[in-house]
Motif scaffolding. Structure first.
Motif, PDB file in Angstrom:
ATOM      1  N   PRO A 142      41.686 -53.324  29.287  1.00  0.00           N
ATOM      2  CA  PRO A 142      41.617 -52.005  29.696  1.00  0.00           C
ATOM      3  C   PRO A 142      42.279 -50.935  28.581  1.00  0.00           C
ATOM      4  O   PRO A 142      41.622 -49.844  28.377  1.00  0.00           O
ATOM      5  CB  PRO A 142      42.011 -52.003  31.064  1.00  0.00           C
ATOM      6  CG  PRO A 142      43.186 -53.169  30.926  1.00  0.00           C
ATOM      7  CD  PRO A 142      42.092 -54.146  30.161  1.00  0.00           C
ATOM      8  N   VAL A 143      43.093 -51.319  27.964  1.00  0.00           N
ATOM      9  CA  VAL A 143      44.087 -50.484  26.878  1.00  0.00           C
ATOM     10  C   VAL A 143      43.077 -50.286  25.686  1.00  0.00           C
ATOM     11  O   VAL A 143      42.769 -49.195  25.356  1.00  0.00           O
ATOM     12  CB  VAL A 143      45.284 -51.041  26.786  1.00  0.00           C
ATOM     13  CG1 VAL A 143      45.818 -50.036  25.561  1.00  0.00           C
ATOM     14  CG2 VAL A 143      46.133 -50.932  27.815  1.00  0.00           C
ATOM     15  N   ALA A 144      42.550 -51.277  25.179  1.00  0.00           N
ATOM     16  CA  ALA A 144      41.653 -51.215  23.927  1.00  0.00           C
ATOM     17  C   ALA A 144      40.369 -50.435  24.241  1.00  0.00           C
ATOM     18  O   ALA A 144      39.859 -49.785  23.530  1.00  0.00           O
ATOM     19  CB  ALA A 144      41.328 -52.600  23.468  1.00  0.00           C
ATOM     20  N   ARG A 145      39.939 -50.634  25.710  1.00  0.00           N
ATOM     21  CA  ARG A 145      38.744 -49.829  25.972  1.00  0.00           C
ATOM     22  C   ARG A 145      39.043 -48.480  26.347  1.00  0.00           C
ATOM     23  O   ARG A 145      38.027 -47.594  26.606  1.00  0.00           O
ATOM     24  CB  ARG A 145      37.941 -50.545  27.081  1.00  0.00           C
ATOM     25  CG  ARG A 145      37.317 -51.853  26.898  1.00  0.00           C
ATOM     26  CD  ARG A 145      36.579 -52.388  27.917  1.00  0.00           C
ATOM     27  NE  ARG A 145      37.371 -52.580  29.358  1.00  0.00           N
ATOM     28  CZ  ARG A 145      37.974 -53.758  29.561  1.00  0.00           C
ATOM     29  NH1 ARG A 145      37.648 -54.772  28.617  1.00  0.00           N
ATOM     30  NH2 ARG A 145      38.411 -53.853  30.760  1.00  0.00           N
ATOM     31  N   GLY A 146      40.132 -47.910  26.500  1.00  0.00           N
ATOM     32  CA  GLY A 146      40.564 -46.652  27.141  1.00  0.00           C
ATOM     33  C   GLY A 146      40.262 -46.414  28.542  1.00  0.00           C
ATOM     34  O   GLY A 146      40.081 -45.178  29.067  1.00  0.00           O
ATOM     35  N   ASP A 147      40.375 -47.434  29.381  1.00  0.00           N
ATOM     36  CA  ASP A 147      40.298 -47.371  30.870  1.00  0.00           C
ATOM     37  C   ASP A 147      41.631 -46.840  31.392  1.00  0.00           C
ATOM     38  O   ASP A 147      42.215 -47.924  31.957  1.00  0.00           O
ATOM     39  CB  ASP A 147      39.790 -48.888  31.256  1.00  0.00           C
ATOM     40  CG  ASP A 147      38.372 -49.179  30.862  1.00  0.00           C
ATOM     41  OD1 ASP A 147      37.584 -48.213  30.550  1.00  0.00           O
ATOM     42  OD2 ASP A 147      37.953 -50.465  30.962  1.00  0.00           O
ATOM     43  N   ALA A 148      41.825 -45.466  31.429  1.00  0.00           N
ATOM     44  CA  ALA A 148      42.944 -45.053  31.935  1.00  0.00           C
ATOM     45  C   ALA A 148      43.113 -45.274  33.480  1.00  0.00           C
ATOM     46  O   ALA A 148      44.349 -45.425  33.782  1.00  0.00           O
ATOM     47  CB  ALA A 148      42.979 -43.485  31.462  1.00  0.00           C
ATOM     48  N   GLY A 149      41.940 -45.100  34.065  1.00  0.00           N
ATOM     49  CA  GLY A 149      42.178 -45.369  35.768  1.00  0.00           C
ATOM     50  C   GLY A 149      42.685 -46.789  35.998  1.00  0.00           C
ATOM     51  O   GLY A 149      43.526 -47.073  37.015  1.00  0.00           O
ATOM     52  N   THR A 150      42.058 -47.858  35.114  1.00  0.00           N
ATOM     53  CA  THR A 150      42.667 -49.237  35.578  1.00  0.00           C
ATOM     54  C   THR A 150      44.004 -49.427  34.992  1.00  0.00           C
ATOM     55  O   THR A 150      44.904 -49.949  35.824  1.00  0.00           O
ATOM     56  CB  THR A 150      41.710 -50.145  34.562  1.00  0.00           C
ATOM     57  OG1 THR A 150      40.499 -50.072  35.023  1.00  0.00           O
ATOM     58  CG2 THR A 150      41.945 -51.607  34.695  1.00  0.00           C
TER      59      THR A 150
END
Length: 309
Positions: free
Chosen positions: A244-252
């Motif tokens: 999620p960090v590398a993808r930019g999934d801030a909500g996760t």
């Protein structure tokens, strides 16, 4: 490095003569290295140890080798392994040199990652030949470690005139010598600590959290995942980043922080620090889009503030 060393071959003049070997500090490393040198034809003749665990370790790995004082180890051995904790090493060297225990021409080898050859200067002034040979390996303190030395890299630092002898000793133990300049030793050691020591902490924490989440066999679940992640990272570096960090999934990531605060607050600071570092590296390598990074970094900042912002 000379090609003959990278190929695991040394010429006769580069190989050390058969030596008597002593160990000062029967921790997890010293007896194992002495046993490995014994397989190469050298002869362990003395070991020093204080704790019950050290004495048992010496008896198991170096059976029949007498346990004596550090000064007596130096009196009996031509090659002495100083295998004590980093912070203990300078005082030990100064003490041995100050009491006249060091003999001219004696090979003194320490296995500290942090220190280079300079820490042995008091003994060098007494005529010793200083070598820093640090195995980049984690040790159990059992005989299985001898086999693990095969192909293990050693961080080698020594005076230029002793370089071939130092590298030859590493090769005789089954290792691969890697030359480290004196000034680079602390950085070299920091890199290994990040990669090895911190890895153990992360894995232990991950297993603990999985157990809290109800996973019956955390190690079984993590094994294939971590094996693949390690292989990918060694092959591809930052390009292997996923999640999620590398993808930019801030909500996760926000959900992760909230759950950790509720169930494992002691893990929050480490999660945030690693997430921020991961985001920085993913952004720098073009894996994380700038517009997604902004929301993600806000979440991480809020997490550091306890969610109050």
């Amino acid at each position: 490095m000379n090609a003959q060393h990278t190929s695991g071959q040394t010429s006769p003049q580069d190989r050390p003569a058969r030596l008597t070997v002593g160990v000062v500090g029967a921790g997890r490393v010293g007896p194992v290295l002495a046993a490995s040198l014994a397989l190469a034809g050298h002869r362990p003749v003395a070991v020093s140890g204080v704790s019950d665990a050290s004495l048992r370790r010496a008896a198991d790995i170096l059976p029949g080798v007498p346990v004596v004082t550090p000064a007596e180890v130096l009196a009996r051995a031509e090659l002495v392994l100083l295998t004590v904790p980093d912070d203990v090493l300078p005082g030990l060297v100064a003490g041995l040199a100050g009491t006249g225990a060091v003999r001219p021409g004696q090979l003194l080898v320490h296995t500290s990652g942090r220190h280079g050859a300079a820490v042995l200067d008091p003994a060098t002034r007494a005529g010793a030949l200083p070598l820093a040979l640090h195995p980049a390996m984690t040790f159990t303190g059992t005989s299985v470690d001898v086999q693990r030395l095969a192909g293990c890299s050693f961080g080698v630092t020594a005076p230029e005139e002793l370089r071939l002898a130092a590298e030859a000793l590493v090769i005789e133990m089954g290792g691969e010598p890697e030359w480290i300049e004196e000034a680079a030793r602390p950085l070299y050691h920091a890199a290994l600590a990040i990669g090895s020591n911190h890895l153990v902490t992360l894995i232990a924490q991950a297993m603990e959290l999985l157990g809290t989440a109800g996973v019956a066999h955390p190690a079984r679940m993590l094994g294939p995942l971590l094996g693949a992640a390690l292989d990918n990272a060694l092959r591809s570096g930052d390009a292997a980043l996923t999640g999620p960090v590398a993808r930019g999934d801030a909500g996760t990531v926000a959900a992760h922080v909230a759950e950790l605060r509720a169930h494992a607050p002691q893990a929050v600071a480490g999660y945030l620090a690693m997430a921020r570092t991961t985001a920085d590296r993913a952004l720098a390598n073009g894996l994380l889009k700038a517009e997604l990074a902004e929301d993600l970094l806000v979440v991480l900042a809020d997490g550091a503030d306890g969610g109050d912002r």
